[in-house]
Every structure is written in structure tokens, then in C-alpha cells.
Motif scaffolding. Structure first.
Motif, mmCIF file in Angstrom:
data_model
loop_
_atom_site.group_PDB
_atom_site.id
_atom_site.type_symbol
_atom_site.label_atom_id
_atom_site.label_comp_id
_atom_site.label_asym_id
_atom_site.label_seq_id
_atom_site.Cartn_x
_atom_site.Cartn_y
_atom_site.Cartn_z
ATOM 1 N N TYR A 317 0.820 -1.214 0.000
ATOM 2 C CA TYR A 317 0.000 0.000 0.000
ATOM 3 C C TYR A 317 0.854 1.266 0.000
ATOM 4 O O TYR A 317 0.580 2.210 -0.748
ATOM 5 C CB TYR A 317 -0.926 0.007 1.218
ATOM 6 C CG TYR A 317 -1.892 -1.140 1.254
ATOM 7 C CD1 TYR A 317 -2.728 -1.426 0.178
ATOM 8 C CD2 TYR A 317 -1.976 -1.959 2.374
ATOM 9 C CE1 TYR A 317 -3.614 -2.487 0.212
ATOM 10 C CE2 TYR A 317 -2.876 -3.025 2.424
ATOM 11 C CZ TYR A 317 -3.676 -3.292 1.344
ATOM 12 O OH TYR A 317 -4.556 -4.342 1.378
ATOM 13 N N CYS A 318 1.888 1.293 0.841
ATOM 14 C CA CYS A 318 2.653 2.537 0.968
ATOM 15 C C CYS A 318 3.515 2.814 -0.253
ATOM 16 O O CYS A 318 3.980 3.931 -0.435
ATOM 17 C CB CYS A 318 3.496 2.529 2.241
ATOM 18 S SG CYS A 318 5.020 1.569 2.166
ATOM 19 N N SER A 319 3.728 1.799 -1.115
ATOM 20 C CA SER A 319 4.564 2.002 -2.298
ATOM 21 C C SER A 319 3.757 2.111 -3.582
ATOM 22 O O SER A 319 4.334 2.220 -4.668
ATOM 23 C CB SER A 319 5.558 0.839 -2.432
ATOM 24 O OG SER A 319 4.883 -0.385 -2.671
ATOM 25 N N THR A 320 2.426 2.078 -3.484
ATOM 26 C CA THR A 320 1.576 2.184 -4.665
ATOM 27 C C THR A 320 1.426 3.649 -5.074
ATOM 28 O O THR A 320 1.003 4.478 -4.278
ATOM 29 C CB THR A 320 0.191 1.574 -4.393
ATOM 30 O OG1 THR A 320 0.341 0.190 -4.064
ATOM 31 C CG2 THR A 320 -0.710 1.698 -5.614
ATOM 32 N N ALA A 321 1.786 3.944 -6.312
ATOM 33 C CA ALA A 321 1.749 5.333 -6.787
ATOM 34 C C ALA A 321 0.355 5.758 -7.219
ATOM 35 O O ALA A 321 -0.043 6.909 -6.994
ATOM 36 C CB ALA A 321 2.731 5.519 -7.937
ATOM 37 N N SER A 322 -0.412 4.860 -7.836
ATOM 38 C CA SER A 322 -1.755 5.217 -8.281
ATOM 39 C C SER A 322 -2.607 3.961 -8.332
ATOM 40 O O SER A 322 -2.099 2.849 -8.448
ATOM 41 C CB SER A 322 -1.724 5.902 -9.651
ATOM 42 O OG SER A 322 -1.203 5.022 -10.634
ATOM 43 N N ALA A 323 -3.916 4.142 -8.272
ATOM 44 C CA ALA A 323 -4.839 3.009 -8.257
ATOM 45 C C ALA A 323 -6.225 3.486 -8.666
ATOM 46 O O ALA A 323 -6.493 4.694 -8.737
ATOM 47 C CB ALA A 323 -4.879 2.371 -6.875
ATOM 48 N N GLN A 324 -7.105 2.539 -8.897
ATOM 49 C CA GLN A 324 -8.512 2.821 -9.148
ATOM 50 C C GLN A 324 -9.295 2.547 -7.863
ATOM 51 O O GLN A 324 -9.073 1.535 -7.198
ATOM 52 C CB GLN A 324 -9.044 1.958 -10.282
ATOM 53 C CG GLN A 324 -8.495 2.334 -11.654
ATOM 54 C CD GLN A 324 -8.972 3.707 -12.100
ATOM 55 O OE1 GLN A 324 -10.165 4.011 -12.061
ATOM 56 N NE2 GLN A 324 -8.028 4.544 -12.537
ATOM 57 N N PHE A 325 -10.226 3.452 -7.549
ATOM 58 C CA PHE A 325 -10.993 3.344 -6.311
ATOM 59 C C PHE A 325 -12.484 3.255 -6.649
ATOM 60 O O PHE A 325 -12.960 3.942 -7.565
ATOM 61 C CB PHE A 325 -10.735 4.558 -5.424
ATOM 62 C CG PHE A 325 -11.176 4.368 -4.004
ATOM 63 C CD1 PHE A 325 -10.395 3.670 -3.101
ATOM 64 C CD2 PHE A 325 -12.396 4.882 -3.566
ATOM 65 C CE1 PHE A 325 -10.797 3.488 -1.795
ATOM 66 C CE2 PHE A 325 -12.822 4.703 -2.266
ATOM 67 C CZ PHE A 325 -12.015 3.998 -1.374
#
Length: 499
Positions: A317-325
Motif C-alpha cells: 500500500y505505501c509504495s503504490t503510486a496510483s490506483a482505481q478506487f
């Protein structure tokens, strides 16, 4: 003064933008700050302080002691200005000719001017005595560093303006350098690292939860949000992405509701902080929102990050730069999604800062009380460094990230060329914070360096170095030294933005 006072209204918008924080350092700030410090100098020298009796000499001395390297710069600039403006009077009523006289007499070279380049008369000074967990020097005000021959110099005080910072080896826990690391300050959303380290192990990432209206009650005004809606269902994985990428207080409150409520979660966080030997931390809110009495320290925040990074989900989680929510349901009953980006600008970048090479997390924060705070971890080769920066005095855009990047650059260059000034301790069940193992005799802080000097080349386990129990009894104050090399896997490889 151990902490900042909480204002009546607070803004907690960890969006990566700090534009809502008005700059307190205009072009005349250095002159005002220096003038304020001269009040104490004049009073000590017996001169008439004029209208400057509101600034205590003790503040000047305490502030000055934090960074002697700034004295020369301040002296040169002020003396130069005085020489060119003799006979004129500064805006605050201080006679410049008095500055020139002080420069000529040598008083300007005293430590009272050290570290004032970005000082504000109302800025609190660090306590003269702070916690010594991890080593005596970590409780001493000011910059602590012990360079070996050939070691690169730390960036100067104009480049590192944070009230508190620390850079350490994430695996061994050795502290390479620090400034006021045990100063208790408002943490902002970096406290979410403790929240995650406490709550994350409790719920599988594929567990689903339908948000109730009561779950979103009690959030502070101006809270940063990811956009959770009541009566909609989210996975635990979704919620943690909301916590880390958007610093969503709505995600924190939802997970707290799953965990038995805010009050129960705060109590568990405080208990976990105690177990981690994070004694500078007092938890009031689970999301880091400004609250009276809520404090942590750069040292404690580094402990939270180091502990959390042992968890593979935490690292994800802390290293994820972008995602879909997940968003609202459409007319066809299907959930739409929207993109979210990590507000950690060393991870995602910004118009004035590039992603830091090798960055792998961890958490940023920004509130009225805390200013900007940031804890980051980065890797080059086999070396992994942790850095925490709290409340830079220079109020420029993305300043906390810029100062963190400077410390990481220095740390990677200096790691083998400095003597450690302390260490990040392990949990209380294994480590009493002095360098002595549990079950042994008390040895104060005398064994800290022994613990630092003991090296374990094998990653992946606790290593206890000690002597036989009979010898412990015989020596009395000698205890086993504990040195922890955390089983951190490679952090950078495989880190990709999630879509």
C-alpha cells in the motif's frame, strides 16, 4: 515547550499540495528573526533592548545551540547590512549602528545567532532534555553526526530547516544523523503508519464491509478524504489504498469502526506504540488530525515505519503510486471507479519535484499544527534508508520532500563513512531501549554503542549477542547487547502503479 498548541481550527488536507499553508517567511523574516535574537544579546550585554523585551534570552540561547554552523552566515549577512546602513534604523526600531557595534565587538560571533536563518520569534525551541531511547546523543538538542575522514558534509542549515529529522539504516537500525529526533511534535497523517501497523494484521484484504452513516461521523473539519460513501461496500484492500494514497480520514474511520470504534482503536494504537518503545507518542485521534496533546517524534515515526514495513501488505500500500478506487453505482447497478494518486510526492512526483530514485513509501502528512511531515524509505543496492522530517521552517512548496531527498542523498553517500549516533530500538518485549536485552541487568546507556558495533550479516531474524548468565551475575551492570537486523525484503523491485 514540548509541543505546539492546537489552534481552534485545523486543516488536515494531505493532498500533496501545501498551498493552503500561507508562507510565514517573507523577505523580511530573516531580519525580524535576527533582530528578535539581538534583544537577548543586548539584554545580556546590559544594553537597552528597546521594544524587544517580549523575547526571552533563554529562547535565544536554546535555539542557537541547535546548529552552530549557521552563526557565520548570519553574522556575515547582518554585519554587512549594518556596515552599509549605519545611522539608519531597521523597521522594527532596532538601531542598525548597534548591529555594527556588536559585529565589531565580536558579540555577533556568539552561539546566540546559530541556526536562525529561518527562525521565527514565536517558534518554540526544542527541550534541553529529551528521551534518550536509542542513545544519549539522540536526547541532546541540535544536529548529531560523527563523520569519519572523507565523509560528505550534511547539507547546511539553509537546506535542512526542519525542526526535527532523522536518517537511519532501515535494516540495522543504526542512526546515521539526527536533529532533535525525540522532540515531541504534532505528527499529522504520518501517525497513520501506527494506525496501519496496529490494525492491518486484523483483517484479510479481501474482506468486505458496508459503510454505515455512523462510521463517517466525528471526522475533523477539512479532513483529507478518499471519497467513501455510506451504504456502499468496500474491500479492506480498497480502504487501505484510501488510507495510504489519499490519506483518507474517511477510510481510517471506516477501518476503526470495523475494529470496534475510534476509542478502542486509539487505545490499541497507544498500547502498540508503547510496545514499540515509542514513548514520545501520545495518540488522541487514529488519523493524525490535530488534537490537544497529540504528539509523536521523528524517532517514533521511524519506529512505526520500520515495524510496518515488515508486513508485505503495508509495503504494497505505501509504495503504490496510483490506483482505481470504487465510486458510486450507476443506473445499471454497476460500480464505477475513479483514479487516485499517492500524495507522497517523492513517490508520485509533482511539477517541482521528481520521484526519488529507489523510493518505496512510506507516509506524508500536513496540518495546521504539524506543518509538513514525512517519513520515507528508499533503497539503493542492498542498502535501505529511512528518513523522517518534521515541520520545515522554510514554507516552500513540497519543502518536506525536498529536505527528505537531501537527507537520503547524504545518507546513501555517507552510510559507511559515519559513526552511528544511536539506533532504532526493537519492541519492548525484546529491547529495553538502552542496548541491553530483557532479563539482564540495567546498564543505562553505556551498552548502546556495543549494540551498534555488533554486526549481523544475516538478514531475517533477531540476533542476540551476549555473555553467559554467570558472567552477568558477576559483572552486575553488564547486560546482553541486542542488535536487530530487520528481515526487510528488497523494497523497490516490482513496485508498479496499480490500475
Amino acid at each position: 515547550m514540548n509541543q505546539l498548541h492546537t489552534p481552534k481550527a485545523s486543516r488536515n488536507q494531505d493532498t500533496g499540495r501545501e498551498s493552503f499553508m500561507s508562507s510565514s517567511m517573507g523577505s523580511g523574516s530573516i531580519r525580524r528573526s535576527a533582530g528578535a535574537l539581538f534583544r537577548g544579546v543586548l539584554s545580556a550585554a546590559g544594553a537597552k533592548p528597546g521594544t524587544f523585551s517580549d523575547v526571552p534570552t533563554t529562547f535565544c540561547a536554546s535555539t542557537a545551540s541547535t546548529d552552530p554552523s549557521a552563526a557565520t552566515t548570519a553574522t556575515t549577512a547582518l554585519a554587512s547590512g549594518a556596515a552599509g546602513n549605519a545611522g539608519r534604523t531597521a523597521r522594527n526600531g532596532f538601531p542598525v549602528r548597534s548591529v555594527a557595534a556588536l559585529a565589531a565587538s565580536g558579540l555577533l560571533a556568539t552561539p546566540l545567532l546559530a541556526g536562525t536563518a529561518y527562525a521565527d520569534p514565536k517558534t518554540p525551541a526544542p527541550p534541553r532534555k529529551m528521551s534518550q531511547i536509542g542513545g544519549d546523543r539522540l536526547g541532546t538538542p541540535g544536529v548529531q553526526v560523527t563523520p569519519k575522514p572523507g565523509a560528505p558534509k550534511l547539507p547546511g542549515p539553509d537546506a535542512l530547516t526542519a525542526r526535527s529529522w532523522i536518517v537511519s539504516d532501515a535494516a540495522s537500525g543504526k542512526v546515521l544523523a539526527a536533529k532533535n529526533p525525540h522532540w515531541k511534535l504534532a505528527p499529522a497523517s504520518t501517525l497513520k503508519m501506527l494506525f496501519a501497523d496496529t490494525v492491518m494484521p486484523k483483517f484479510p484484504k479481501n474482506q468486505k464491509y458496508t459503510v454505515k452513516p455512523a462510521d463517517l461521523a466525528g471526522m475533523g473539519a477539512g479532513s483529507s478524504l478518499v471519497g467513501i460513501k455510506e451504504n456502499l461496500t468496500y474491500t479492506v484492500h480498497d480502504l487501505w489504498l484510501g488510507v495510504f494514497l489519499r490519506s483518507g480520514n474517511d477510510a481510517v474511520h471506516t477501518l476503526s469502526a470495523m475494529n470496534g470504534g475510534t476509542e478502542a482503536t486509539v487505545a490499541e494504537m497507544q498500547k502498540h506504540a508503547k510496545e514499540l518503545n515509542a514513548n514520545d507518542t501520545h495518540v488522541v485521534t487514529p488519523d493524525g488530525y490535530d488534537a490537544p496533546g497529540q504528539v509523536s517524534s521523528a524517532y517514533d515515526l521511524s519506529l512505526f515505519a520500520r515495524s510496518g514495513l515488515q508486513n508485505a501488505d503495508f509495503r504494497e500500500y505505501c509504495s503504490t503510486a496510483s490506483a482505481q478506487f470504487p465510486g458510486d453505482k450507476g443506473k445499471d447497478g454497476k460500480r464505477a471507479t475513479f483514479g487516485i494518486q499517492n500524495t507522497n510526492r517523492l513517490l508520485s512526483g509533482d511539477y517541482d519535484i521528481k520521484p526519488y530514485p529507489g523510493i518505496a513509501g512510506v507516509k506524508n502528512g500536513s496540518t495546521t499544527n504539524a506543518g509538513s511531515t514525512f517519513t520515507g524509505v528508499a533503497q539503493r543496492g542492498d542498502r535501505k534508508l529511512l528518513v523522517t522530517v518534521m515541520n520545515p521552517e522554510k514554507k516552500e512548496h513540497n519543502e518536506a520532500y525536498k529536505e527528505a531527498a537531501k537527507l537520503l542523498d547524504w545518507g546513501f553517500a555517507a552510510a559507511d563513512k559515519v559513526e552511528p549516533v544511536g539506533r532504532l530500538v526493537g519492541p519492548r518485549s525484546e529491547d529495553d531501549g538502552t542496548g541491553a536485552a530483557k532479563g539482564g541487568g540495567k546498564n543505562g546507556h553505556g551498552n548502546t554503542q556495543a549494540a551498534l558495533d555488533s554486526t549481523d550479516s544475516s538478514a531475517g531474524a533477531w540476533t542476540t549477542l551476549g555473555i553467559a548468565g554467570g558472567a552477568l551475575v558477576l559483572l552486575g551492570v553488564v547486560a546482553m547487547a541486542v542488535h536487530r537486523r530487520w528481515p526487510l525484503p528488497e523494497l523497490v523491485r516490482g513496485r508498479r502503479p496499480r490500475k
